[in-house]
Design an enzyme around this catalytic site. Sequence first.
Site, PDB file in Angstrom:
ATOM      1  CD  GLU A 115      34.337  31.301  25.229  1.00  0.00           C
ATOM      2  OE1 GLU A 115      34.775  31.664  26.346  1.00  0.00           O
ATOM      3  OE2 GLU A 115      34.922  31.521  24.168  1.00  0.00           O
ATOM      4  CD  GLU A 135      33.773  35.915  26.708  1.00  0.00           C
ATOM      5  OE1 GLU A 135      32.727  36.422  26.255  1.00  0.00           O
ATOM      6  OE2 GLU A 135      33.904  34.700  26.914  1.00  0.00           O
TER       7      GLU A 135
HETATM    8  C1  LIG Z   1      38.041  32.683  28.193  1.00  0.00           C
HETATM    9  C2  LIG Z   1      36.743  33.431  28.388  1.00  0.00           C
HETATM   10  O1  LIG Z   1      36.199  33.702  27.139  1.00  0.00           O
HETATM   11  C3  LIG Z   1      36.968  34.673  29.141  1.00  0.00           C
HETATM   12  C4  LIG Z   1      35.864  34.948  30.109  1.00  0.00           C
HETATM   13  O2  LIG Z   1      35.037  34.131  30.412  1.00  0.00           O
HETATM   14  S1  LIG Z   1      35.888  36.464  30.808  1.00  0.00           S
HETATM   15  C5  LIG Z   1      34.566  36.419  31.963  1.00  0.00           C
HETATM   16  C6  LIG Z   1      33.237  36.562  31.303  1.00  0.00           C
HETATM   17  N1  LIG Z   1      32.234  36.684  32.292  1.00  0.00           N
HETATM   18  C7  LIG Z   1      31.748  37.862  32.667  1.00  0.00           C
HETATM   19  O3  LIG Z   1      32.111  38.912  32.139  1.00  0.00           O
HETATM   20  C8  LIG Z   1      30.737  37.857  33.756  1.00  0.00           C
HETATM   21  C9  LIG Z   1      31.199  38.753  34.873  1.00  0.00           C
HETATM   22  N2  LIG Z   1      30.300  38.708  35.999  1.00  0.00           N
HETATM   23  C10 LIG Z   1      29.099  39.328  35.974  1.00  0.00           C
HETATM   24  O4  LIG Z   1      28.674  39.920  35.009  1.00  0.00           O
HETATM   25  C11 LIG Z   1      28.313  39.303  37.243  1.00  0.00           C
HETATM   26  O5  LIG Z   1      29.215  39.137  38.306  1.00  0.00           O
HETATM   27  C12 LIG Z   1      27.275  38.145  37.313  1.00  0.00           C
HETATM   28  C13 LIG Z   1      26.167  38.442  36.294  1.00  0.00           C
HETATM   29  C14 LIG Z   1      27.935  36.826  37.001  1.00  0.00           C
HETATM   30  C15 LIG Z   1      26.697  38.073  38.735  1.00  0.00           C
HETATM   31  O6  LIG Z   1      26.199  39.335  39.103  1.00  0.00           O
HETATM   32  P1  LIG Z   1      25.723  39.631  40.629  1.00  0.00           P
HETATM   33  O7  LIG Z   1      24.844  38.541  41.062  1.00  0.00           O
HETATM   34  O8  LIG Z   1      25.236  41.025  40.626  1.00  0.00           O
HETATM   35  O9  LIG Z   1      27.022  39.489  41.519  1.00  0.00           O
HETATM   36  P2  LIG Z   1      28.380  40.323  41.485  1.00  0.00           P
HETATM   37  O10 LIG Z   1      28.439  41.180  42.698  1.00  0.00           O
HETATM   38  O11 LIG Z   1      28.622  40.945  40.168  1.00  0.00           O
HETATM   39  O12 LIG Z   1      29.438  39.133  41.625  1.00  0.00           O
HETATM   40  C16 LIG Z   1      29.518  38.360  42.811  1.00  0.00           C
HETATM   41  C17 LIG Z   1      30.951  38.059  43.067  1.00  0.00           C
HETATM   42  O13 LIG Z   1      31.413  37.181  42.047  1.00  0.00           O
HETATM   43  C18 LIG Z   1      32.596  37.705  41.459  1.00  0.00           C
HETATM   44  N3  LIG Z   1      32.596  37.338  40.051  1.00  0.00           N
HETATM   45  C19 LIG Z   1      31.580  37.404  39.179  1.00  0.00           C
HETATM   46  N4  LIG Z   1      31.974  36.926  37.991  1.00  0.00           N
HETATM   47  C20 LIG Z   1      33.257  36.570  38.125  1.00  0.00           C
HETATM   48  C21 LIG Z   1      34.216  36.003  37.245  1.00  0.00           C
HETATM   49  N5  LIG Z   1      33.928  35.686  35.987  1.00  0.00           N
HETATM   50  N6  LIG Z   1      35.454  35.793  37.730  1.00  0.00           N
HETATM   51  C22 LIG Z   1      35.764  36.062  39.008  1.00  0.00           C
HETATM   52  N7  LIG Z   1      34.893  36.589  39.885  1.00  0.00           N
HETATM   53  C23 LIG Z   1      33.654  36.840  39.433  1.00  0.00           C
HETATM   54  C24 LIG Z   1      32.480  39.203  41.652  1.00  0.00           C
HETATM   55  O14 LIG Z   1      33.745  39.818  41.585  1.00  0.00           O
HETATM   56  C25 LIG Z   1      31.860  39.280  43.028  1.00  0.00           C
HETATM   57  O15 LIG Z   1      32.886  39.065  43.951  1.00  0.00           O
HETATM   58  P3  LIG Z   1      32.842  39.814  45.404  1.00  0.00           P
HETATM   59  O16 LIG Z   1      31.592  39.325  46.050  1.00  0.00           O
HETATM   60  O17 LIG Z   1      34.093  39.367  46.051  1.00  0.00           O
HETATM   61  O18 LIG Z   1      32.811  41.282  45.116  1.00  0.00           O
END
Ligand SMILES: C[C@H](O)CC(=O)SCCNC(=O)CCNC(=O)[C@H](O)C(C)(C)COP(=O)(O)OP(=O)(O)OC[C@H]1O[C@@H](n2cnc3c(N)ncnc32)[C@H](O)[C@@H]1OP(=O)(O)O
Length: 724
Positions: A115, A135
């Site tokens: 975004e 999301e």
């Molecule tokens: C206002 C907005 O519209 C609202 C939002 O943006 S909501 C958030 C949307 N984003 C997401 O849903 C993405 C979530 N993250 C993921 O899908 C996956 O973590 C990823 C594809 C980015 C990376 O995957 P991968 O490399 O396998 O690593 P993964 O083990 O999942 O994550 C690594 C670390 O980053 C953290 N992390 C990943 N995304 C995060 C996020 N958005 N916020 C906080 N921590 C996050 C994980 O909790 C993990 O922490 P840890 O090592 O302490 O356990």
Amino acid sequence: MAVARVTMEVENDGVAVITFSNPPVNALALPIFEGLKQKFTEAMRRIDVKAIVLTGKDGKFSGGFDINVFEMVHKTGDLSILPDVSVDLLVNVIEDAKKPTVAAIAGLALGGGLELALGCHARIAVPKAQLGLPELSLGVIPGSGGTQRLPRLVGLSKAVEMMLSSRPIMSEEGKELGLIDAVVPLEELLKVSRQWALDIAGRRKPWIRSLHIMDKLGSLPEAHDLIKMARQQAKQTAKNMPQHLACLDVIEEGVIHGGYIGVLKEAKVFKELVASVTSKALVHVFFAQRATAKVPNVTDIGLKPRMTKKVAVIGGGLMGSGIATALILSNIYVVLKEINSEYLLRGIKTIEVNIRGLVSRKRLTQDNAEKALSMLKGVLDYSEFKDVDLVIEAVIEDVPLKQKIFSEIEKACPPHCILASNTSTIDLNIVGEKTRSQDRIVGAHFFSPAHVMPLLEIVRTEKTSPQAILDLMTVGKTIKKVPVVVGNCTGFAVNRNFFPYSQGAHILVNLGVDVFKIDRLITDFGLPLGPFQLQDLAGYGVAVATTKEFSSYFPDRTFYSPLVELLMKNGRNGKNNGKGYYIYEKGSKPKPDPLVLPIVEESRRLTNIMPGGKPITVTDQEIIEMILFPVVNEACRVLDEGIVVRASDLDVASVLGMSFPSYRGGIVFWADTVGANHVYRSLKKWSQVYGNFYKPSQFLEERASRGIPLSAPVSTPSASRSRM
Ligand SMILES: C[C@H](O)CC(=O)SCCNC(=O)CCNC(=O)[C@H](O)C(C)(C)COP(=O)(O)OP(=O)(O)OC[C@H]1O[C@@H](n2cnc3c(N)ncnc32)[C@H](O)[C@@H]1OP(=O)(O)O
């Protein structure tokens, strides 16, 4: 501890490069927004800055808004900690600014990360960068303008698909769709982005504010039709979840009243959804899944995972071929061993069918399918085992056979090789009894179909070495499974936990409740199949074998229902022969078969448990609870015995292994939302009327009486029974 920070560098060309950093995925934590606002304000003020490039540090743009903030809201109930990014930063500071900004995207731009990039005036990405708005998978909607800008850049249909599925696309597709302006190698990312930004400032390239473009939205009637269809679909595929319909409402608002009005509605709905129980549950599952990677005395003692290059799978049946499929799909070389060429060919054929199925469903390219199949070799003896790093035995559940195999592979494999069994019920100590390699014997319990189901239960005994567990966890991650490490007990964590699920359903049927009503209520609750349809699918042999196994370990709480045997006597074998509780015909949905009803009556006559010989009267809610509370009760025993590291591991296992609805947070999380006290009192009441099966465990009783959530850590597993 990672530090979230934003830096800015301005060079002679007049481009300010603003870089944000928050390892490991540059999540947009609150200080990042503060930093961005400051740096952008400075860049706008400085006369030596003509244009801006926005980028993330260390080869990633951003994994999105910091999900920890959602967790904070869930804990405190304080919505005011959510920043007003959407209008305050994205519209006012970036998009409507007098200087253009180009997003330079490496690695990934997800959620709020994408975004942020959508609010910029152009986007340059490296090849294969992941772009998505996931999301909805966290129970919310995009909250920084994504619902408005994405449809305006890629068209309504694609945007709706991306948001409702939560699935990312690659930058190459993004380029075709108009989301990305250019795809360039990582080495050129900043250079090209800088020049692009200067070209916009110099009006040599278009200065696009994506919130205001209209040409890709289509006509109003077309948009209405598309959204209407998406709503109908969401009602079926995402029942019990509010965020899908809410997302469509917000998109529609922007289509009708313009992007800015859409953004305002989006911000309001986003906040409401952050506070929802669905978001609470899904955010819990997100962190719970990541927590499974942290296993005390395994992942925190400085061990390094060893490479697993070659794996031997013994047994080419349904499980063995599924496991081999999962391995070769991740480029791990597999030798598949069978006892004769007929079985071997059958195993290889199943693997080929699995792989071709993925190609026909467009989940795999033809090239990658060929590559995967080239990683497979069928064998009839152990000569190829001399250099394998891991063996996974997946033969039938027969103790002497497994013991024989384990003593043979102990000799045939190198000393570092991990010796794993895919048994779902047999005690691993017994499997390895005839070897001297107990330290490298471990359970690798996959769920069928093994190349599809995401859970890998890693079962350790008291003797399994931390290195063997770590290596198997690493293999699990490589083949895209979620490994959950559990202790050794009958049924391990998942099957043991869910044994009472089908038992509870059978008790209810024998108490006079309709089979099909039970299935319908359970699917309405959110499991994909009710207990009886699941039994049809798994085959009755499994039901008979597990009841036998469990009744010998847990006789105090096993209910003997003659129903399955009666069905078999009547020529019904479930889905296998097209006739079970349901009728299965090619090309049509399973239909409840009324001819089952007399068989059910016969079962009721034999068990004779209906009070006064009459069917009991229960509410729909009670039916669900009489099936799921015994599962919670067993979860309590599993926690008490220290079979899992933490309660949330059971949540993950129930979601990924049993398809318990993730939007209810997993079995323990859900039980806590219902309340330990209610679970306890209900079980107690039923145990007085219907017997021991419902008797509350000591753990549940204690937690309920002391008002402690079931998910709170177990200080000391009772009676020194810890298996971890
Ligand atoms: C206002 C907005 O519209 C609202 C939002 O943006 S909501 C958030 C949307 N984003 C997401 O849903 C993405 C979530 N993250 C993921 O899908 C996956 O973590 C990823 C594809 C980015 C990376 O995957 P991968 O490399 O396998 O690593 P993964 O083990 O999942 O994550 C690594 C670390 O980053 C953290 N992390 C990943 N995304 C995060 C996020 N958005 N916020 C906080 N921590 C996050 C994980 O909790 C993990 O922490 P840890 O090592 O302490 O356990």
